[in-house]
Design a protein around this motif. Sequence first.
Motif, PDB file in Angstrom:
ATOM      1  N   PRO A 185       0.787  -1.238   0.000  1.00 52.85           N
ATOM      2  CA  PRO A 185       0.000   0.000   0.000  1.00 52.85           C
ATOM      3  C   PRO A 185       0.817   1.285   0.000  1.00 52.85           C
ATOM      4  N   SER A 186       2.005   1.265   0.553  1.00 57.66           N
ATOM      5  CA  SER A 186       2.754   2.503   0.749  1.00 57.66           C
ATOM      6  C   SER A 186       3.725   2.844  -0.371  1.00 57.66           C
ATOM      7  N   MET A 187       3.817   1.994  -1.429  1.00 61.70           N
ATOM      8  CA  MET A 187       4.847   2.207  -2.445  1.00 61.70           C
ATOM      9  C   MET A 187       4.321   1.909  -3.840  1.00 61.70           C
ATOM     10  N   ASP A 188       5.043   2.394  -4.840  1.00 59.86           N
ATOM     11  CA  ASP A 188       4.720   2.057  -6.218  1.00 59.86           C
ATOM     12  C   ASP A 188       4.990   0.583  -6.462  1.00 59.86           C
ATOM     13  N   ASP A 189       4.317   0.029  -7.461  1.00 62.07           N
ATOM     14  CA  ASP A 189       4.475  -1.395  -7.766  1.00 62.07           C
ATOM     15  C   ASP A 189       5.873  -1.687  -8.313  1.00 62.07           C
ATOM     16  N   LEU A 190       6.284  -2.931  -8.143  1.00 64.71           N
ATOM     17  CA  LEU A 190       7.579  -3.402  -8.624  1.00 64.71           C
ATOM     18  C   LEU A 190       7.366  -4.636  -9.475  1.00 64.71           C
ATOM     19  N   ARG A 191       8.111  -4.735 -10.586  1.00 71.85           N
ATOM     20  CA  ARG A 191       8.093  -5.961 -11.384  1.00 71.85           C
ATOM     21  C   ARG A 191       9.479  -6.581 -11.360  1.00 71.85           C
ATOM     22  N   ILE A 192       9.500  -7.894 -11.122  1.00 70.37           N
ATOM     23  CA  ILE A 192      10.757  -8.615 -10.943  1.00 70.37           C
ATOM     24  C   ILE A 192      10.821  -9.757 -11.949  1.00 70.37           C
ATOM     25  N   GLU A 193      11.989  -9.942 -12.532  1.00 69.13           N
ATOM     26  CA  GLU A 193      12.222 -11.126 -13.339  1.00 69.13           C
ATOM     27  C   GLU A 193      13.676 -11.540 -13.173  1.00 69.13           C
ATOM     28  N   PRO A 194      13.939 -12.841 -13.313  1.00 70.97           N
ATOM     29  CA  PRO A 194      15.335 -13.285 -13.192  1.00 70.97           C
ATOM     30  C   PRO A 194      16.222 -12.532 -14.174  1.00 70.97           C
ATOM     31  N   THR A 195      17.391 -12.121 -13.716  1.00 76.28           N
ATOM     32  CA  THR A 195      18.299 -11.376 -14.575  1.00 76.28           C
ATOM     33  C   THR A 195      18.925 -12.290 -15.622  1.00 76.28           C
ATOM     34  N   ALA A 196      19.265 -11.719 -16.761  1.00 77.13           N
ATOM     35  CA  ALA A 196      19.862 -12.512 -17.837  1.00 77.13           C
ATOM     36  C   ALA A 196      21.220 -13.067 -17.421  1.00 77.13           C
ATOM     37  N   GLU A 197      21.973 -12.265 -16.665  1.00 73.84           N
ATOM     38  CA  GLU A 197      23.275 -12.713 -16.183  1.00 73.84           C
ATOM     39  C   GLU A 197      23.131 -13.226 -14.752  1.00 73.84           C
ATOM     40  N   VAL A 198      23.453 -14.501 -14.549  1.00 72.86           N
ATOM     41  CA  VAL A 198      23.336 -15.097 -13.221  1.00 72.86           C
ATOM     42  C   VAL A 198      24.576 -14.755 -12.400  1.00 72.86           C
ATOM     43  N   ARG A 199      24.382 -14.003 -11.328  1.00 73.19           N
ATOM     44  CA  ARG A 199      25.473 -13.633 -10.413  1.00 73.19           C
ATOM     45  C   ARG A 199      25.220 -14.331  -9.087  1.00 73.19           C
ATOM     46  N   LEU A 200      25.968 -15.383  -8.803  1.00 78.32           N
ATOM     47  CA  LEU A 200      25.751 -16.169  -7.602  1.00 78.32           C
ATOM     48  C   LEU A 200      26.399 -15.512  -6.394  1.00 78.32           C
ATOM     49  N   VAL A 201      25.667 -15.548  -5.280  1.00 76.17           N
ATOM     50  CA  VAL A 201      26.179 -15.006  -4.020  1.00 76.17           C
ATOM     51  C   VAL A 201      25.882 -16.024  -2.920  1.00 76.17           C
ATOM     52  N   PRO A 202      26.695 -16.060  -1.858  1.00 74.43           N
ATOM     53  CA  PRO A 202      26.409 -16.973  -0.746  1.00 74.43           C
ATOM     54  C   PRO A 202      25.234 -16.476   0.083  1.00 74.43           C
ATOM     55  N   VAL A 203      24.347 -17.393   0.459  1.00 80.21           N
ATOM     56  CA  VAL A 203      23.206 -17.063   1.310  1.00 80.21           C
ATOM     57  C   VAL A 203      23.102 -18.108   2.422  1.00 80.21           C
ATOM     58  N   THR A 204      22.375 -17.740   3.462  1.00 81.55           N
ATOM     59  CA  THR A 204      22.203 -18.633   4.605  1.00 81.55           C
ATOM     60  C   THR A 204      20.739 -18.668   5.014  1.00 81.55           C
ATOM     61  N   VAL A 205      20.190 -19.869   5.119  1.00 79.56           N
ATOM     62  CA  VAL A 205      18.860 -20.087   5.691  1.00 79.56           C
ATOM     63  C   VAL A 205      19.057 -20.991   6.894  1.00 79.56           C
ATOM     64  N   TRP A 206      18.848 -20.433   8.095  1.00 78.26           N
ATOM     65  CA  TRP A 206      19.170 -21.139   9.340  1.00 78.26           C
ATOM     66  C   TRP A 206      20.626 -21.596   9.297  1.00 78.26           C
ATOM     67  N   ASN A 207      20.885 -22.900   9.328  1.00 78.55           N
ATOM     68  CA  ASN A 207      22.268 -23.378   9.315  1.00 78.55           C
ATOM     69  C   ASN A 207      22.744 -23.797   7.933  1.00 78.55           C
ATOM     70  N   ASP A 208      21.900 -23.625   6.923  1.00 80.89           N
ATOM     71  CA  ASP A 208      22.245 -24.045   5.566  1.00 80.89           C
ATOM     72  C   ASP A 208      22.933 -22.912   4.814  1.00 80.89           C
ATOM     73  N   GLU A 209      24.101 -23.177   4.298  1.00 81.02           N
ATOM     74  CA  GLU A 209      24.839 -22.215   3.491  1.00 81.02           C
ATOM     75  C   GLU A 209      24.943 -22.750   2.066  1.00 81.02           C
ATOM     76  N   PHE A 210      24.506 -21.939   1.099  1.00 79.04           N
ATOM     77  CA  PHE A 210      24.539 -22.350  -0.301  1.00 79.04           C
ATOM     78  C   PHE A 210      24.543 -21.097  -1.151  1.00 79.04           C
ATOM     79  N   GLU A 211      24.413 -21.244  -2.459  1.00 80.30           N
ATOM     80  CA  GLU A 211      24.460 -20.087  -3.359  1.00 80.30           C
ATOM     81  C   GLU A 211      23.099 -19.849  -4.009  1.00 80.30           C
ATOM     82  N   ALA A 212      22.836 -18.578  -4.291  1.00 84.08           N
ATOM     83  CA  ALA A 212      21.629 -18.169  -4.996  1.00 84.08           C
ATOM     84  C   ALA A 212      21.982 -17.032  -5.940  1.00 84.08           C
TER      85      ALA A 212
END
Length: 270
Positions: A72-99
């Motif tokens: 409600p407080s902001m303009d709409d956003l459209r998201i799509e996967p980027t053409a160039e995949v740039r992997l970065v490390p992420v963590t969900v609880w104790n799981d470490e992997f790339e996204a």
Amino acid sequence: MHHLASLHVYPIKSARGIDLSEAVVEPWGLAGDRRWMLVDEAGRFLSQRKQPQLATVTVRQEAGGRLAVSTPSMDDLRIEPTAEVRLVPVTVWNDEFEAALGPDDAHTWFAKLLGFDVRLVHLDDPTRRTPDQRYADASDRVSFADGFPLLLTTTGSLESLNAVMDSALPMNRFRPNVVIDEPEGWAEDRWRRVRIGDVIFRVVKPCSRCVITTTDQRTGERGPEPLRALGKHRRFGKKLIFGQNLIPELPPTGSGILRVGDPFEVLETA
């Protein structure tokens, strides 16, 4: 015979869910479920636990894997996967992997909403993460979900819980993927293997509930329930339990279809 009462996906982890009439079941969960996630500068996942305003973020799935996002407080956003995949490390609880890193304008949009620097990431390859191996097989996979591919709840258990609270709460407080019209409260505690439509699932672990269940999924406002009632009536050790985690029994490259109204059958109990 009982049936599948409703189906839900959450394209962005901790944003508002989408109700579906049918969904594809993949080895790591329902198609499109929790394949996007917000992380802080260290790559650690963000959720409604500390950012309840994410409940106000509405997500709509569009063709080509695109998402339309609004609040409600902001303009709409459209998201799509980027053409160039740039992997970065992420963590969900104790799981470490790339996204894969999402588009820059998405980082800016969510940073403005939350008030601090964040990044949006996409699980471009859902085979990168495995569920907790104490409950899963080595071949099992999971998306950005907290722990397992799907979460099951039942209408009877919600009715039983609502009966011990002053005001009834909707099922969306528990953010399930599949809801079964089982009239008996807590019957799912005994289930170990079930079939929904043509898809078989292992029932691997009860779901321990947190402060997210106290968050109104329309406004982001919080109250004491249902954790107060769960603490009195559904405490197992230190855990407050509502719902069961599922792993689909599918080949690594297989899939199935679930439709609201599909028959439900308990194959094994404990």
